[in-house]
Structures are given as C-alpha cells and as structure tokens.
Write an enzyme that holds these catalytic residues in place. Structure first.
Site, PDB file in Angstrom:
ATOM      1  N   ASN A 130      18.997  50.032  45.944  1.00 41.94           N
ATOM      2  CA  ASN A 130      18.362  49.920  47.258  1.00 41.94           C
ATOM      3  C   ASN A 130      17.692  51.234  47.664  1.00 41.94           C
ATOM      4  OD1 ASN A 130      19.284  47.309  47.407  1.00 41.94           O
ATOM      5  ND2 ASN A 130      20.842  47.702  48.960  1.00 41.94           N
ATOM      6  N   ARG A 170      20.977  40.709  58.644  1.00 41.63           N
ATOM      7  CA  ARG A 170      21.586  41.416  57.524  1.00 41.63           C
ATOM      8  C   ARG A 170      21.165  42.875  57.454  1.00 41.63           C
ATOM      9  NH1 ARG A 170      18.949  39.647  52.481  1.00 41.63           N
ATOM     10  NH2 ARG A 170      17.734  41.551  52.687  1.00 41.63           N
ATOM     11  N   HIS A 211       4.405  33.521  50.959  1.00 41.14           N
ATOM     12  CA  HIS A 211       5.851  33.670  50.906  1.00 41.14           C
ATOM     13  C   HIS A 211       6.560  32.362  51.221  1.00 41.14           C
ATOM     14  CE1 HIS A 211       9.773  35.628  52.222  1.00 41.14           C
ATOM     15  NE2 HIS A 211       9.534  36.222  51.075  1.00 41.14           N
ATOM     16  N   HIS A 270      20.677  35.577  52.937  1.00 38.08           N
ATOM     17  CA  HIS A 270      19.224  35.461  52.828  1.00 38.08           C
ATOM     18  C   HIS A 270      18.657  34.301  53.639  1.00 38.08           C
ATOM     19  CE1 HIS A 270      15.376  35.157  50.371  1.00 38.08           C
ATOM     20  NE2 HIS A 270      15.458  36.447  50.583  1.00 38.08           N
ATOM     21  N   ARG A 298       9.006  34.192  43.291  1.00 38.34           N
ATOM     22  CA  ARG A 298       9.803  34.737  42.185  1.00 38.34           C
ATOM     23  C   ARG A 298      10.515  33.556  41.533  1.00 38.34           C
ATOM     24  NH1 ARG A 298      10.012  40.273  43.616  1.00 38.34           N
ATOM     25  NH2 ARG A 298      10.142  40.629  45.872  1.00 38.34           N
ATOM     26  N   TYR A 354      22.264  34.707  46.187  1.00 36.37           N
ATOM     27  CA  TYR A 354      21.729  34.748  47.544  1.00 36.37           C
ATOM     28  C   TYR A 354      22.138  33.484  48.292  1.00 36.37           C
ATOM     29  CZ  TYR A 354      18.300  38.264  45.853  1.00 36.37           C
ATOM     30  OH  TYR A 354      17.697  39.372  45.309  1.00 36.37           O
TER      31      TYR A 354
END
Length: 718
Positions: free
Chosen positions: A80, A595, A469, A623, A409, A502
């Site tokens: 991260n 989060r 997205h 997520h 993805r 996730y």
C-alpha cells in the site's frame, strides 16, 4: 446478536417502485455560525490514506489473526505504501514541479502536505520494522520458522548457499562499476539493488571505488534451505544475504569494503493526452516509461554510510525528506512468499467453502433461476461461480443472441474471458468494453484485448477521459418468440481471485426497466449520441452525483426522522460531504462505513453531531458500495460500483442500481447492521482525525462483522 435491525426502521418493508428523487434543494441553515465549507471541517485526502495504511499495519499485532496472516498484513502495508508514493506523493511532486499547486478542501498546499506525509510515513515505517523484528520474527522463531542470517549459517548451509550463488545467481547478475564510461545506471522502479564500496584496481587499471549491483527481478527474494542442511523446522534465507556473502566473487581481485541494499520508488502514474487517435498504442508507449519515472522515495539499509546515502540522494534528485533508513529487507512486500515456502496451514486462516443459494442449486439453468426472482450474492461468503456459470451457459445456449460486458480487471487466467471467447466462436455477437487504464493492470488488459479480438469479440476501449469502472453484463436471449435481457451488475471486478479476497455484491435480474437501462448504457459506451433517458439506474458522469445529493437532501427534509447509511471505500467529494453536513444539522442520523480515505470530519458540535464514521479492517478487503436512505419508513437501497470520490461521481463511467425486491433490500440492511454492530474489527474516526479501534464493553459479546457474515452465509465459524 444485538443490531440496529431490531428497531422499527426495519419493520417496514421497502417499497418496490422507482424511488421519488426530487431535485436538490437549498435547505435553510440552522441558527448557528458553522460554515460547512470551512477548511477546518475537512481532512486531508493523502493523510487520511496514510491513516488507512496504518490501520492495516496494526492488524499485524492483532493476535486474533493467525500468525502468517499477521505477517501478510505487514506486507500489505508495504504494498500500500509503495502505491501511495508511486501515485499520491508523485502527484503532489508533479504539481510543485510544474507550478500547478492547488489548495485542497482542507486548506493545505502540496508542499505542506509532503512535509506532513514525510513525518507520518517515517513514524509508520519505523513502527513496521519494529513489529517485524521484535514481534513477528520472534513469534515465527517460536513456531520453528527461521530466517537464517549469514552469521548463523552452519558450514553445511554456507556450502549450500555458495553452490546456489554460483549456479543460480552469478550467471544472471550484472555488476556495474561506476566510472566515466559506466555512469550511474537507470534502475527499474522498486527493484532491489546494492551499492558496493570497493578497494583496489581492476584488470584495466580502473580504481572507481564504487559499483552498483541490481538484483535480477527473476530471482526469488527468499529461498528455502533444504532439510538435509538444517536441524529441523522451516529455514529461509534472503537473496540479499547470499549476495552480501559472495559480493567479492562479483569483483575478482578487489576488496569489497561494504555492500548495502537500497531501493528507489518512482512516479508510476501514467499521463495520456485527451485527444488520442489510438488509446492502445499510446498506452503501450507510456507503459515503457512507467518503470523509469522520477524518483519519489529512497529506501536504504540503516547501516549504509552517510557518504553513500547522500551520493544516492544526489543521483536521484531527492532530499533527506525522501530518505527512509530501514532495519531489514528494503522490500517487505516480497515476504508474502513465506506462506508458499512453508507448510504450516495451522498458522493461516483455514479454508471455507463459499455457499451457493438454494434457488440456484435447485435450477439447472441460471436463466431459470433469475426469472424466478432476482439474485443478490455477497462474495467471498457466497460463491462467484454463478456469475461465471451465467456466462458459460450463455455461450453455449442456442437461444442467446448477444453478450455485452465491461471488463476492468479480470486476471490473467479468467474463466469469464474464456466464456466470452467461446461465445464469439459459436457465432454470438459479443462485445467487451475493456478499460485499458485500470491502474497496474494496463499491460494485462492490452493482452486481454488482443486475445478477445482474435476470438472474434468486438473490443471497445470506452471513452477517453472517462474510465469505465461500471461492472455490467447484458445477455440477450430469445424466449417464446420474444427477446428477454438478463443483467449482472456488481460492486467489484470480474476477477475470480479478487472475489475470494474482496467483499462485493453481485446482482442478477431480468427486470425490464433495469435491463433496458443497462442496454442504453452500453449504447452510450460503444456508439455516439446524446445521453439517453435512464429509468432506474443512476450513472456517472451524468446523473449519479446529482441524484445522490438529491436523496441526501430528501432525508434532510425529514429531519430527525431521516436515516442515511453509506458504505464506501472512500469519501472525498466536497459537495457530497457538504450535503451530509447539512443533513446532520437537520437532525438526520448518519452512519458512514468507510474502509479507507474519509475527508469528512465527524461528531463536530453544530456541524456533524449526528454523523458517525467507522472503518472495517479484517481478513477480507471491504469493497462493497451500498447507499441506504430511510425515506420515512419506505427505504431506498442501492448498490454501486462508485465510491464517494470526485473521480467516481464526476469523471468515470459508474452505475448505482436499486435493490427493490423486499427480501433482498432487507438482507442488505441486515448486512449493514452487522457492520454497525461490529465491536472489534471496526475503527471509529474521531473529530481530531485519529481512529480508535472498537473494543467490546465489559460483559459484551465480541462481534466481528466478517466472522458473523462468514458463519451466517457459509456455516463456517473461524
């Protein structure tokens, strides 16, 4: 368990019609002097991101996680932080470099933010190595897992290492002496390197005194010593230790006075012009430069002499503020390999079997199941396989005419991609909208596009300037002489690996209005024309932001009877924050489950008294995105691909879709209440910007939301 679902709000069934969404209204200001736009009412985005990374690091100290998972959290913190420097810090430095500094909502300028980032990041990274060296490694030693240092090698181990070095390392290492004909090499982003002090002259009479040894990226950073040279347990040795031990073999006849590891983090963001003629070609060119962007951070071993440290800083154009001296490996992310090198399942989370709802198990056809009722799945507790099965069955079904899907993805080996290719080869009209600019997946997506095109899939790259997205599948099927459309909408990516790690919702329906909306969105993305009228979905960059603000304002009009619950990954968008402040001042009870980044300052008297913010950190990466509006006992509930950020609400293609089925809407509220009742995996954001981890009160039962969901949906208790 005791959750908020016990109160009367959940006793009223959600209505199933389309929500009444008024236009945004100007609410009267309460009688006080609080300015919702004042800088002191907003947290800095970058510093909030650092806070999230720190919450991840603290999981390494949480003994309710298995030991190897705690090590994994320590590694994730490193990963991260890498991305934070590559993207966020690099972006701030770019603003300064090109004179484009902008004042944030928090009132901080980029130079001030960079100074504070350096201060905080140094503290966090120092603590990370303290945790590794003083907590995790000793605990692993007690579990008979050893990182064997050079000074600890037995004669047999040293001999094995020497042979390994000669056979596996020496043939692929290219040491670079520094002299006028060998300038400082251009080192790849985040690569492991060594700066070596030398004494003596080489065969050509050169006496440079210094060399660089890049560690080949193909070599593992950790190697397991064979059992026959060890006295038991799991024994691991670092690649850096092997190179240190045999550095003189890289420089025959010269004395190695010192060998020190270092690592440079570079700007890894991609910049593309808006008026591109060929996005794929431009992206391929930019990917080549990503590995060699401007330096933003230098990590060095803490025993490296000061003169060598400052030599490296000068070479990379960095200052002491960008320097991080570490006591241990400079790339802790590579310690993720430990789990695969040691056979200790007792030190990791045990596996579980994601469930499949009975309505799907009882049907041979996904189409039959969806026609019976809409489906809502929560991954990873519920299996991702029904989404794959839907596409597989569509590919083989003679009644299916067309398939359209967005891909952000998917992973290198994707069953979903195979299903799309199979459908195209069988003569169906298959269209894939691939977002090439999914950060750090660009090269993979370019390869994916080529594979799909070779199979006959129509590939579209979306709209330049607006990342696609949204997560959508549309299947057109002929049934009883008419066309019916089936839809999948999700909060996460079509990536089977992510679906195991996730938390994300998958929604499948054949509702005519929703499927018509999704069809129109695909038309907008693949074709050209004015924005089409959408009935039920909210979609950015056109309606999502304004509708979200209108729904918040509608709750504000209800005053103390209003209720809002948002679950985001991040909240930064200024107008949405201002709307939440107004709603709080009107008396609306607001819970935000966020989060990561949160720029809203909660529980400030007269401003956000009624807003409570919590972050859930646990085994799975939270997520899901959910928007809940009480609507005076007739709740409106949405799932979405969009977070509460400017980029999602204003500059991307996103969707928010209503969950109108009463049972599914109530199930979503139950999930939200579970998060709100969490008293051990949740961290509460304070009005000063700090986070405090929740702890069960005396006599209160421990409630970890992810464990509750795991038991509720899979029957597994861990």
């Amino acid at each position: 368990m005791t959750t908020e679902s016990a109160n009367q709000e959940n006793a009223v069934e959600p209505h199933t019609g389309s929500p009444s969404v008024p236009a945004p209204v100007e609410l009267p200001e309460p009688d006080n002097d609080v300015n919702v736009a004042a800088a002191e009412n907003y947290f800095n985005r970058e510093l909030s991101q650092l806070q999230f990374n720190y919450r991840v690091l603290k999981q390494a100290l949480d003994t309710t996680h298995p030991l190897l998972n705690r090590l994994m959290f320590c590694c994730i913190f490193s990963s991260n932080m890498d991305e934070f420097f590559e993207i966020r810090v690099a972006g701030l430095r770019q603003q300064i470099k090109y004179g484009r500094e902008t004042l944030g909502s928090d009132g901080m300028m980029p130079e001030e933010v960079l100074g504070e980032i350096s201060r905080v990041a140094h503290e966090y990274i120092h603590e990370q190595y303290e945790i590794l060296n003083n907590v995790l490694i000793p605990e692993m030693e007690r579990e008979n897992i050893h990182f064997v240092r050079r000074r600890e090698w037995t004669a047999e181990q040293a001999d094995w290492v020497r042979h390994y070095f000669e056979d596996e390392i020496l043939p692929v290492v290219s040491p670079i002496g520094l002299d006028p004909s060998h300038p400082f090499p251009r080192l790849v982003n985040k690569s492991l390197n060594f700066i070596v002090e030398l004494d003596g002259k080489d065969a050509f009479g050169r006496e440079t005194g210094m060399a660089i040894v890049p560690a080949p990226r193909s070599l593992p950073r950790l190697v397991r010593l064979p059992d026959e040279v060890c006295s038991g347990g799991e024994n691991l040795v670092f690649l850096s230790s092997m190179i240190h031990a045999h550095a003189e073999e890289l420089f025959p006849g010269m004395e190695v006075k010192g060998c020190y590891q270092f690592r440079l983090t570079r700007n890894a963001d991609l910049e593309l012009e808006e008026d591109l003629e060929d996005l794929a070609s431009a992206l391929r060119g930019e990917l080549l430069s990503r590995r060699f962007g401007d330096g933003v951070r230098l990590e060095v071993a803490d025993n490296c002499p000061e003169e060598l440290v400052h030599f490296l800083l000068r070479e990379f154009g960095l200052t002491d503020r960008d320097l991080y001296k570490v006591h241990g490996p400079v790339n802790l992310t590579r310690l993720m390999a430990v789990g695969g090198l040691v056979d200790r399942p007792d030190l990791t989370y045990s596996n579980f079997s994601p469930s499949i709802p009975r309505v799907i198990r009882s049907k041979d056809s996904m189409f039959d199941a969806i026609r019976k009722r809409p489906l809502l799945l929560l991954h990873p507790y519920e299996n991702f396989s029904p989404v794959v099965d839907l596409l597989r069955q569509a590919a083989k079904d003679a009644q299916v005419l067309a398939i359209r899907q967005t891909l952000y993805r998917t992973g290198a080996d994707s069953e979903i991609v195979e299903a799309l290719m199979d459908a195209a080869r069988r003569g169906k009209e298959v269209t894939a909208i691939i977002e090439l600019r999914a950060r750090f997946s660009e090269a993979e997506n370019l390869e994916l596009a080529s594979r799909l095109q070779e199979a006959g899939v129509i590939v579209v790259y979306g709209v330049v300037g607006y990342k696609c997205h949204a997560k959508m599948i549309l299947i057109v099927r002929r049934e009883e002489g008419r066309l019916r459309r089936y839809v999948h909408l999700g909060t996460g990516n079509y990536h089977a690996g992510n679906a195991r790690l996730y938390t994300d919702y998958s929604f499948m329906t054949c509702d005519e209005s929703i499927s018509d909306d999704v069809n129109k969105l695909f038309q907008q993305l693949t074709g050209m024309g004015k924005a089409l009228k959408i009935k039920k979905l909210f979609h950015s960059p056109f309606t999502l932001h304004t509708r979200l603000l209108a729904l918040v304002d509608r709750e504000a009009e209800l005053g103390a009877k209003g209720r809002i619950i948002f679950k985001f990954n991040a909240l930064t968008e200024r107008e949405l924050i201002k709307a939440l402040y107004r709603a709080s001042r009107a008396g609306v009870k607001i819970d935000l489950i966020i989060r990561g980044v949160c720029c809203l300052r909660p529980e400030v008297p007269g401003l956000s008294d009624n807003i409570r913010v919590r972050s859930i950190i646990g085994r799975f990466l939270e997520h899901t995105r959910v928007y809940y509006f009480g609507n005076d006992g007739r709740p409106d509930v949405y799932c979405s691909s969009a977070d509460g950020m400017e980029r999602n609400l204003l500059n991307r293609v996103e969707t928010a879709f209503p969950i109108e089925d009463p049972a599914l809407s109530a199930r979503l509220r139950e999930d939200l209440d579970t998060y709100l009742a969490d008293n051990c995996q949740s961290w509460i954001l304070q009005s000063d910007g700090s986070y405090v981890q929740n702890q069960p009160a005396e006599g209160e039962e421990r409630l970890a939301s992810q464990l509750v969901l795991l038991e509720r949906l899979t029957g597994t208790s861990q």
